[in-house]
Design a protein around this motif. Structure first.
Motif, PDB file in Angstrom:
ATOM      1  N   GLN A 112       0.821  -1.218   0.000  1.00  0.00           N
ATOM      2  CA  GLN A 112       0.000   0.000   0.000  1.00  0.00           C
ATOM      3  C   GLN A 112       0.853   1.266   0.000  1.00  0.00           C
ATOM      4  N   GLN A 113       2.082   1.139   0.430  1.00  0.00           N
ATOM      5  CA  GLN A 113       2.979   2.303   0.469  1.00  0.00           C
ATOM      6  C   GLN A 113       3.269   2.859  -0.920  1.00  0.00           C
ATOM      7  N   PHE A 114       3.016   2.064  -1.968  1.00  0.00           N
ATOM      8  CA  PHE A 114       3.321   2.506  -3.333  1.00  0.00           C
ATOM      9  C   PHE A 114       2.124   3.164  -4.019  1.00  0.00           C
ATOM     10  N   LEU A 115       1.006   3.215  -3.332  1.00  0.00           N
ATOM     11  CA  LEU A 115      -0.187   3.857  -3.886  1.00  0.00           C
ATOM     12  C   LEU A 115      -0.092   5.371  -3.738  1.00  0.00           C
ATOM     13  N   SER A 116      -0.876   6.059  -4.538  1.00  0.00           N
ATOM     14  CA  SER A 116      -0.954   7.514  -4.438  1.00  0.00           C
ATOM     15  C   SER A 116      -1.591   7.917  -3.112  1.00  0.00           C
ATOM     16  N   PRO A 117      -1.194   9.070  -2.558  1.00  0.00           N
ATOM     17  CA  PRO A 117      -1.883   9.567  -1.354  1.00  0.00           C
ATOM     18  C   PRO A 117      -3.370   9.839  -1.617  1.00  0.00           C
ATOM     19  N   ASP A 118      -3.735   9.997  -2.885  1.00  0.00           N
ATOM     20  CA  ASP A 118      -5.131  10.259  -3.249  1.00  0.00           C
ATOM     21  C   ASP A 118      -5.805   8.945  -3.628  1.00  0.00           C
ATOM     22  N   THR A 119      -5.756   7.982  -2.703  1.00  0.00           N
ATOM     23  CA  THR A 119      -6.337   6.663  -2.928  1.00  0.00           C
ATOM     24  C   THR A 119      -7.525   6.441  -2.007  1.00  0.00           C
ATOM     25  N   GLN A 120      -8.621   6.010  -2.583  1.00  0.00           N
ATOM     26  CA  GLN A 120      -9.790   5.625  -1.790  1.00  0.00           C
ATOM     27  C   GLN A 120      -9.742   4.116  -1.573  1.00  0.00           C
ATOM     28  N   PHE A 121      -9.851   3.685  -0.318  1.00  0.00           N
ATOM     29  CA  PHE A 121      -9.844   2.260   0.006  1.00  0.00           C
ATOM     30  C   PHE A 121     -11.272   1.786   0.258  1.00  0.00           C
ATOM     31  N   VAL A 122     -11.644   0.724  -0.455  1.00  0.00           N
ATOM     32  CA  VAL A 122     -12.990   0.158  -0.325  1.00  0.00           C
ATOM     33  C   VAL A 122     -12.848  -1.328  -0.017  1.00  0.00           C
ATOM     34  N   ASP A 123     -13.324  -1.746   1.140  1.00  0.00           N
ATOM     35  CA  ASP A 123     -13.312  -3.164   1.506  1.00  0.00           C
ATOM     36  C   ASP A 123     -14.758  -3.631   1.526  1.00  0.00           C
ATOM     37  N   VAL A 124     -15.115  -4.489   0.580  1.00  0.00           N
ATOM     38  CA  VAL A 124     -16.497  -4.914   0.418  1.00  0.00           C
ATOM     39  C   VAL A 124     -16.818  -5.974   1.468  1.00  0.00           C
ATOM     40  N   PHE A 125     -17.614  -5.610   2.454  1.00  0.00           N
ATOM     41  CA  PHE A 125     -17.985  -6.540   3.522  1.00  0.00           C
ATOM     42  C   PHE A 125     -18.791  -7.691   2.926  1.00  0.00           C
ATOM     43  N   GLY A 126     -18.325  -8.910   3.174  1.00  0.00           N
ATOM     44  CA  GLY A 126     -19.028 -10.086   2.661  1.00  0.00           C
ATOM     45  C   GLY A 126     -18.642 -10.460   1.243  1.00  0.00           C
ATOM     46  N   GLY A 127     -17.757  -9.669   0.598  1.00  0.00           N
ATOM     47  CA  GLY A 127     -17.346  -9.964  -0.768  1.00  0.00           C
ATOM     48  C   GLY A 127     -16.126 -10.864  -0.815  1.00  0.00           C
ATOM     49  N   ASN A 128     -15.893 -11.500  -1.958  1.00  0.00           N
ATOM     50  CA  ASN A 128     -14.737 -12.383  -2.108  1.00  0.00           C
ATOM     51  C   ASN A 128     -13.890 -11.962  -3.310  1.00  0.00           C
ATOM     52  N   HIS A 129     -13.046 -12.837  -3.788  1.00  0.00           N
ATOM     53  CA  HIS A 129     -12.141 -12.520  -4.893  1.00  0.00           C
ATOM     54  C   HIS A 129     -12.833 -12.650  -6.249  1.00  0.00           C
ATOM     55  N   GLY A 130     -13.555 -13.739  -6.445  1.00  0.00           N
ATOM     56  CA  GLY A 130     -14.108 -14.049  -7.755  1.00  0.00           C
ATOM     57  C   GLY A 130     -15.256 -13.169  -8.199  1.00  0.00           C
ATOM     58  N   ASP A 131     -15.984 -12.591  -7.254  1.00  0.00           N
ATOM     59  CA  ASP A 131     -17.192 -11.853  -7.610  1.00  0.00           C
ATOM     60  C   ASP A 131     -16.932 -10.429  -8.086  1.00  0.00           C
ATOM     61  N   PHE A 132     -15.671 -10.095  -8.358  1.00  0.00           N
ATOM     62  CA  PHE A 132     -15.423  -8.850  -9.073  1.00  0.00           C
ATOM     63  C   PHE A 132     -15.754  -9.027 -10.552  1.00  0.00           C
ATOM     64  N   GLY A 133     -15.809 -10.291 -10.974  1.00  0.00           N
ATOM     65  CA  GLY A 133     -16.220 -10.610 -12.334  1.00  0.00           C
ATOM     66  C   GLY A 133     -17.472 -11.462 -12.305  1.00  0.00           C
ATOM     67  N   SER A 134     -17.841 -11.987 -13.470  1.00  0.00           N
ATOM     68  CA  SER A 134     -18.984 -12.888 -13.572  1.00  0.00           C
ATOM     69  C   SER A 134     -18.570 -14.040 -14.482  1.00  0.00           C
ATOM     70  N   TYR A 135     -17.882 -15.016 -13.891  1.00  0.00           N
ATOM     71  CA  TYR A 135     -17.349 -16.131 -14.657  1.00  0.00           C
ATOM     72  C   TYR A 135     -17.499 -17.421 -13.856  1.00  0.00           C
ATOM     73  N   ASP A 136     -17.381 -18.544 -14.555  1.00  0.00           N
ATOM     74  CA  ASP A 136     -17.516 -19.853 -13.922  1.00  0.00           C
ATOM     75  C   ASP A 136     -16.256 -20.162 -13.128  1.00  0.00           C
ATOM     76  N   TYR A 137     -16.403 -20.169 -11.824  1.00  0.00           N
ATOM     77  CA  TYR A 137     -15.268 -20.339 -10.919  1.00  0.00           C
ATOM     78  C   TYR A 137     -15.040 -21.807 -10.553  1.00  0.00           C
ATOM     79  N   SER A 138     -15.898 -22.690 -11.018  1.00  0.00           N
ATOM     80  CA  SER A 138     -15.998 -24.032 -10.451  1.00  0.00           C
ATOM     81  C   SER A 138     -14.710 -24.840 -10.515  1.00  0.00           C
TER      82      SER A 138
END
Length: 359
Positions: free
Chosen positions: A234-260
């Motif tokens: 995180q130290q390499f990000l811009s100071p103008d960074t918004q952090f969003v942690d999606v409560f209850g979210g996982n890795h795969g659901d940023f897309g819509s694909y067959d994870y099986s």
């Protein structure tokens, strides 16, 4: 012990990655299947969100082949090796998004997010198509996909480079290249389940002294992302960074694909999401839009078509037998004692609010 490199935080040998990155044209990605021909196919919902011209596997394969042969070009519309999502016609937009998909995931698996960026926010969006569905190749420190996007939507003034997981690697590398070259079209960066790594053979990537608008979006139940490394980087990000942690979210659901099959083939053990994918998509799209609001360019405006002159019916009160001016400029309602009632006035007010674009 053989060294391993991060692809969506899976442990895969560098030799395999380099073989995937340098495959000769003519090879076909298999929807599911085995390495090195594996890729996760899009869901039915993702295919529905994909522009019709890009729904077939054959078209995607043709673009993969062009990318593998380095035949993608900005000058020919059919050879730009991406899926374009024009902003809905109601928007006058000068903002665009290049959306890099995750490693070994069919690019159409991100059509849901791309379609929402285009239809809900008015952002012209493209999803690049890469050979073997790997957005980043070793030693390639600018994929040139921003140039393809510029050619597709020349009216765009500022672009957000957004990427999920391994696609975030390409988004960062391309952004670093354009930032250092002074490309004014670079407006911001959005990383979904990704971080800035220093082992990419593209120099020390460090935005900490920049003012580039960024967003870092994660899922609280992500079982794939290396959170120790993520926190350290995180130290390499811009100071103008918004952090969003999606409560209850996982890795795969940023897309819509067959994870099986990713668990058995790639060894991924993602967390079980406690929320619907729609919530995670909406929050991700909103975070990308937040980056756009900080780029110094006007957000897209809805276009309200001008009313044309017409032979409209008379709107008189029926007592004088006269006719009203029916031109669009003079469109009005004659309000008399018979029309001065609360329901009628409410309808008038709602119509006025709609005309003023308050809805």
């Amino acid at each position: 012990m053989e060294e391993f490199f991060y692809v969506e935080n899976d442990l895969l040998p560098p030799a395999l990655l380099r073989r995937l990155s340098s495959s000769s044209p003519g090879g076909r990605r298999q929807l599911q299947g085995l390495l090195p021909d594996y890729t996760s196919p899009p869901t039915e919902l993702a295919l529905e969100a994909t522009p019709e011209a890009y729904r077939s596997d054959e078209i995607i394969d043709q673009n993969r082949d062009m990318a593998a042969a380095s035949n993608c070009t900005a000058t020919t519309a059919t050879e730009r090796c991406h899926i374009p999502f024009p902003a809905t016609a109601m928007y006058d937009s000068k903002i665009g998004v290049v959306l890099y998909g995750g490693g070994l995931i069919d690019p159409r698996g991100y059509s849901v997010i791309a379609e929402r960026l285009a239809s809900r926010y008015g952002f012209h969006t493209v999803i690049p198509i890469f050979a073997n569905d790997l957005a980043f190749s070793f030693g390639v420190c600018d994929s040139m996909r921003l140039d393809m996007a510029k050619a597709e939507f020349p009216q765009v003034e500022k672009w957000v480079l957004a990427g999920h997981s391994f696609g975030g690697v390409s988004a960062i590398v391309d952004s670093w290249s354009r930032y250092n070259s002074g490309d004014v079209a670079l407006g911001g960066v959005a990383l979904m389940a990704a971080d800035i790594q220093q082992t990419l053979d593209c120099g020390a990537i460090d935005f900490s002294n920049s003012t580039l608008p960024m967003a870092s979006i994660t899922g609280a139940l992500d079982g794939v992302l290396n959170m120790t490394r993520f926190s350290s980087n995180q130290q390499f990000l811009s100071p103008d960074t918004q952090f969003v942690d999606v409560f209850g979210g996982n890795h795969g659901d940023f897309g819509s694909y067959d994870y099986s099959e990713r668990r058995t083939i790639l060894g991924q053990n993602d967390g079980t999401s406690l929320i619907s994918p729609e919530i995670q998509w909406d929050l991700s799209v909103a975070a990308i839009a937040n980056v756009a609001t900080r780029m110094g360019v006007e957000m897209p405006k809805k276009i309200i078509p001008a009313m044309e002159e017409c032979d409209c019916p008379t709107l008189g009160n029926g007592t004088d037998g006269g006719s009203a001016d029916t031109s669009a400029a003079a469109f009005r309602v004659n309000v008399g004692p018979s029309t001065m009632n609360p329901i009628f006035m409410t309808v008038l007010m709602l119509a006025w609010l709609f005309q003023q674009n308050y809805y």
